[in-house]
Design an enzyme around this catalytic site. Structure first.
Site, short mmCIF file in Angstrom:
data_model
loop_
_atom_site.label_atom_id
_atom_site.label_comp_id
_atom_site.label_asym_id
_atom_site.label_seq_id
_atom_site.Cartn_x
_atom_site.Cartn_y
_atom_site.Cartn_z
CG HIS A 1 17.22 27.88 -55.40
ND1 HIS A 1 16.17 27.85 -54.34
CD2 HIS A 1 16.67 28.27 -56.61
CE1 HIS A 1 15.00 28.35 -54.91
NE2 HIS A 1 15.27 28.67 -56.20
CD GLU A 2 18.28 29.39 -59.91
OE1 GLU A 2 17.60 28.92 -60.77
OE2 GLU A 2 18.06 30.23 -58.87
#
Length: 729
Positions: A504-505
């Site tokens: 996600h990051e």
């Protein structure tokens, strides 16, 4: 030494920070010097511009002048988040009112505003500008309006005071959460350890050693008394890896309840901890002050409530539209959520639990996974050693976008030994930018995970004498709070949830790094509507849920063997396990956020709690204890950028699911599809509206079908009602 220079060629090429040379005092000086120079520029700006060409030159000169401020303040903010100590916290908080005053002055500076107006109103000249510059000017004009440039002088002063108070209150809110989290420590007896896994026990033992050190440092015990404590000494804390190790596996239900209550009452009236000054950590008064000030700010600008102000810069058009989207999605998720709850209730009977409580849900869910899916997070954790996951992640993005990440940690200074630095190269071996990974939980680091794009891509003015390069390349920080290594000779072993967080990051990071926009205001994530900014991050998670992707990121830490087929099948089969309940929980948070910011007058603390109770009564299917004070720790909306915007996670998940469905149709490693996503989404940043970018990639408006299918709420034969189509597009 200036922040713009370091000792080696690599750092110079990317203009990295020499973290061995920075100090809170030096950073404070650089911030103030940058503000002074920018203020001097504004002081010298004539009341009226001459022509659009000259106005643009002045705008570009001012943008360039602000680079030093963005950089130095970005480092202060970053260090305050990842290495929070009294010295950096003090500097951070002292600078906040000065930054707020400067930001307000810029937003209300009529002569600067007139430069942008002059450019926009000269339609012939404006039409000659590149799309990104046009978009930056339009967004800047909107920003001036929302900063009160048109207000009377007394109201401008009121606006400035509100902004200053809000920045201070949000920082204090965040401090209180961090301090409350780190103040809690619960030494455990041997009889409380039953069920906790070996890796969990190792984390508890690590926390125990840190606790011993704090006892001596705080003079609560002498060194000899601490030395007499057993080894290993198990201590439960509220740091997420430790907290989850207990909540997921501890057989002791009373222990789980104790830890749950401590976690959900942080920074509330039930929390007796104090900060280093002996002050209460209770966020109650801060929350109601923030909401009241936000409402005042909105009404000064002509809005009825803060939700209207927040949504004025987002894809969504109104509070009613967002609420409808959330409630429609809740209706879709509720049947699945009820099935999820039934599974937990059936499992609860085996443990003589008559009524499931929140401190039971993670424990029971893990038991169901083991029983129904033959899936144990502990059994698959050894297959996700962090180095392998990172290597596989880099392989995936290489297949999709032709890019390569190369580690250069030994060549740059870092703020902590655990931090790693990488350069990112394109297919033609040209340097794209750089990024730092700071992935482990530790003392002095705020919870959660985030990407900070502190250095955006930027093209220097032709007459600049300070630039070593025509283009300043982007650099970002990607931060997590993952399970640290429990042995000096072994890597960190991730849960699959931590793997998803890393992906996600990294999606956010790619959005920042792969931009081809040279105007910082709309490069990367800048200028992207807040309810679309989660699109690339949630999109990236899909490869950690695909069998081909998992094959690249998994290998047993000892044997190197791939994740066995039975465990892979179990992991994929369990993808949507508890998806219904998790979706309702996210909707609960989003609807609560929306309603407290749409309420007028702004609610007081009791009103905040009542709104949350009302939302839970409408949405939740599992009761919540009266003492739960989740709102007191809701940093996203009280100390982050998500106020009246937490719905963005679900809104953008609709977009990301629909985007990934194109890869499902054309091949998840289809390089042409990857190129299209890079060209239409990642490269263009905020240089065009998100709706335009998405439709250029997908070839049509977004619809909800893929989100419902990926969440397990429908089969592939979706009833294509326009439930969220109009909202998301």
């Amino acid at each position: 030494m200036s922040l713009n220079t370091t000792q080696n060629t690599l750092s110079t090429a990317l203009q990295l920070v020499d973290f061995e040379q920075v100090s809170p005092d030096s950073l404070q000086l650089e911030v103030r010097e940058a503000i002074a120079q920018a203020n001097q520029f504004l002081d010298n700006l004539s009341d009226t511009p001459t022509d659009a060409q000259t106005a643009l030159a002045e705008v570009c000169a001012f943008d360039h002048l602000n680079l030093a401020l963005d950089r130095s303040w970005g480092i202060v903010s970053h260090l305050n988040s990842v290495m929070s100590k009294e010295d950096i916290r003090q500097v951070h908080h002292e600078l906040l009112p000065e930054l707020s005053a400067y930001g307000t002055r810029v937003g209300q500076h009529k002569a600067l505003f007139q430069r942008y107006q002059t450019i926009k109103e000269d339609s012939a000249f404006f039409a000659t500008l590149e799309t990104a510059r046009q978009r930056a000017i339009e967004l800047a004009l909107q920003g001036f309006e929302l900063s009160g440039v048109a207000l009377e002088e007394d109201k401008q002063q009121q606006y400035a005071e509100i902004q200053s108070q809000l920045s201070t209150l949000s920082a204090t809110f965040s401090d209180n959460i961090l301090d409350a989290t780190q103040a809690f420590a619960l030494p455990l007896e041997d009889n409380q350890l039953a069920g906790i896994t070996d890796s969990g026990l190792a984390l508890l033992a690590q926390a125990g050693e840190q606790y011993k050190t704090k006892l001596v440092e705080s003079q609560q015990k002498s060194q000899s008394e601490v030395d007499a404590l057993p080894t290993p000494y198990y201590v439960a804390t509220l740091d997420i890896p430790v907290y989850l190790a207990v909540m997921t596996y501890a057989d002791d239900r009373t222990l789980r309840e104790t830890l749950y209550k401590a976690y959900v009452t942080r920074a509330s009236e039930y929390d007796s901890h104090t900060n280093s000054k002996g002050e209460s950590l209770n966020n109650a008064d801060i929350m109601q002050q923030i909401l009241a000030l936000r409402e005042q700010k909105a009404q000064l600008l002509g809005f009825t409530n803060y939700a209207q102000l927040s949504l004025s810069t987002k894809m969504a058009e109104s509070s009613e539209q967002v609420a409808s989207f959330l409630r429609n999605l809740a209706d879709k998720a509720r049947p699945s959520a009820k099935q999820d709850l039934t599974q937990l209730q059936d499992e609860a009977k085996k443990y003589d639990i008559d009524e499931i409580q929140p401190w039971d849900s993670a424990f029971l869910a893990e038991k169901v996974k083991q029983d129904k899916f033959q899936l144990s997070q502990e059994q698959i954790r050894p297959y996700f050693p962090l180095p392998k996951v990172i290597d596989g992640l880099f392989t995936i993005v290489n297949k999709l976008y032709g890019i390569r990440a190369i580690e250069h940690s030994a060549d740059v200074t870092r703020w902590h030994d655990d931090v790693r630095f990488y350069q990112l190269f394109d297919a033609d071996d040209s340097l794209i930018g750089g990024f730092y990974f700071d992935l482990y939980a530790r003392q002095g680091k705020r919870g959660g995970a985030w990407m900070s794009g502190f250095q955006s891509r930027y093209q220097y003015p032709k007459d600049s004498q300070t630039a070593d390069h025509d283009i300043r390349l982007p650099v970002c920080f990607m931060v997590g709070n993952f399970t640290p290594p429990t042995d000096a000779n072994s890597p960190s072993l991730l849960t699959h949830n931590e793997v998803l967080t890393l992906f996600h990051e990294f999606g956010h990071g790619l959005h920042h790094l792969l931009t081809q926009v040279n105007i910082s205001d709309v490069a990367g994530v800048n200028g992207v509507e807040w309810d679309a900014v989660e699109l690339p991050s949630q999109f990236m998670e899909n490869w950690a849920w695909d069998s081909e992707g998992i094959a690249l990121i998994s290998a047993h830490v000892d044997t190197g063997e791939p994740l066995p087929q039975d465990k892979l099948n179990a992991l994929l089969s369990a993808k949507n396990f508890q998806s219904g309940m998790q979706t309702l929980r996210q909707i609960e948070f989003a609807l609560f956020d929306l309603l407290i910011h749409a309420d007028s007058p702004a609610p007081n603390y009791q009103g905040i709690l009542q709104t949350l109770d009302d939302v839970r009564a409408e949405v939740a299917i599992l009761p919540t204890p009266d003492y739960n004070r989740f709102a007191n720790g809701f940093s996203h909306i009280f100390a982050g950028g998500y106020a009246a915007g937490y719905y963005s996670y679900k809104w953008a998940e609709l977009l990301s699911s629909d985007a990934f469905s194109k890869f499902e149709e054309e091949g998840i490693f289809n390089s042409q599809t990857g190129k299209a996503f890079r060209d239409h989404i990642l490269s263009v940043g905020g240089s065009q509206p998100a709706k335009v970018n998405f439709e250029a990639f997908r070839g049509r408006a977004a619809n909800i079908d893929a989100l419902l299918r990926h969440s397990g709420f429908t089969t592939s034969d979706v009833d294509s009602k326009p439930t969220a189509n109009s909202e998301a597009s």
